[in-house]
Design an enzyme around this catalytic site. Sequence first.
Site, short mmCIF file in Angstrom:
data_model
loop_
_atom_site.label_atom_id
_atom_site.label_comp_id
_atom_site.label_asym_id
_atom_site.label_seq_id
_atom_site.Cartn_x
_atom_site.Cartn_y
_atom_site.Cartn_z
N ILE A 127 3.62 -31.19 -13.83
CA ILE A 127 2.77 -30.41 -12.92
C ILE A 127 3.56 -30.02 -11.67
CG2 ILE A 127 0.63 -31.49 -13.73
CD1 ILE A 127 0.61 -33.04 -11.00
N ASP A 128 4.66 -30.75 -11.39
CA ASP A 128 5.39 -30.54 -10.13
C ASP A 128 6.20 -29.24 -10.10
OD1 ASP A 128 4.40 -33.07 -9.63
OD2 ASP A 128 6.30 -34.08 -10.05
N MET A 170 -0.14 -33.45 -5.03
CA MET A 170 1.06 -34.04 -5.65
C MET A 170 2.23 -33.06 -5.62
SD MET A 170 -0.20 -36.18 -8.95
CE MET A 170 -0.69 -37.89 -8.78
N ARG A 268 -10.92 -34.48 8.54
CA ARG A 268 -11.16 -35.29 7.35
C ARG A 268 -10.02 -35.08 6.36
NH1 ARG A 268 -14.58 -36.74 10.36
NH2 ARG A 268 -16.81 -37.03 9.96
N GLN A 276 -5.43 -33.71 -10.45
CA GLN A 276 -4.56 -32.55 -10.67
C GLN A 276 -3.86 -32.59 -12.03
OE1 GLN A 276 -2.23 -31.96 -6.62
NE2 GLN A 276 -3.05 -34.01 -6.85
#
Length: 344
Positions: A127-128, A170, A268, A276
Amino acid sequence: MENYLGLLTGGGDCPGLNAVIRAVVRRAVANDIRVLGIHSGWQGLIDGDIEPLTRHSVAGLQYKGGTILGTSRCNPLNDAALQKIRANWEKYGLDGLIVVGGNGTLSCSMRMWRDHGYPIIGVPKTIDNDIVGTDTSFGFDTAVSVATEAVDRLHTTAEAHHRVMVVEVMGRHSGWIATCAGIAGGADLILVPEKPFRLSEVCGLLLKRKEMGRPFSIVVVAEDARAHPDEEFLTEEQRQRIYRAESLGGIGQHVARQIEERTGLSTRVTVLGYIQRGGSPSAYDRVLATRLGVHAVEMAMRREYGLMAALRGTAITSVSLEEVADKHRPVDEDIFRTAEVFFG
Ligand code: F6P
């Protein structure tokens, strides 16, 4: 003579892994090649946790998240593991091995091929989006969609409550997910590992927005984003807890606290975490994963080992694992410059 191809998935799970498994098996059986699925990454090759995959066992997998083979971050590069792998390789009569993995797994694959002679083909997944040698990796598109939806939803509360919403995403050492989800979701500021940030500037930008009648903001923070050394605000202990090699996370909380303390703006934090990485892959990721899986088997049929299947432009091609190993691809400068246009 029958050909046996091993298949394993290593590293973190990622949407699209099952689509690769299905593609590998479908392409292989069409050429009478048997695929042996290896469970839990390299660990399964060490333990002999291996089972034949059939057209039937991979049917309908393209939309399913995770990996039916399981995965692990096991590193096989030690004498005891290598000995067991050699024995299992012979026992199962493997002719080649397709390894689907991210930077860690592909770096191991390169060494298994170069230093230990295993005929290996890599398939990039993460996913990176930080693998060198391929324009993109499957999993990234899905992760960006998930993060974008989160940013969209957080906008509602940010606006209603006049709040700053910090969203931690991430991406390991690259700011790809943060930058692309930030652009897509309309973030007011994006903090990435490639560009050390100064809290004074972050707070200045948020206060300026308030002065302009925008008392709410969305700040996307990549998990490895770091403060510029001349404006470090974390203690050594906090830094060690956040930037652990095995598992990053926690910077969003600290950034949020600092923003609230320094600006008085209600702030927040939301950490997206494994959301993810989970669930069904996007159509784009399914197609990419399928193309890479088919290509990897065709490489095996031509005995092209020590290579990784890759996307270059619109074509699927191959690059040397040596080109890929021990590197990571930072976020594209040009894409980040585009994101910056919308800061503030
Ligand atoms: O490499 C994919 C990834 O999800 C990173 O974005 C993240 O830092 C890491 O894996 C988390 O790994 P683990 O599953 O070991 O906690």
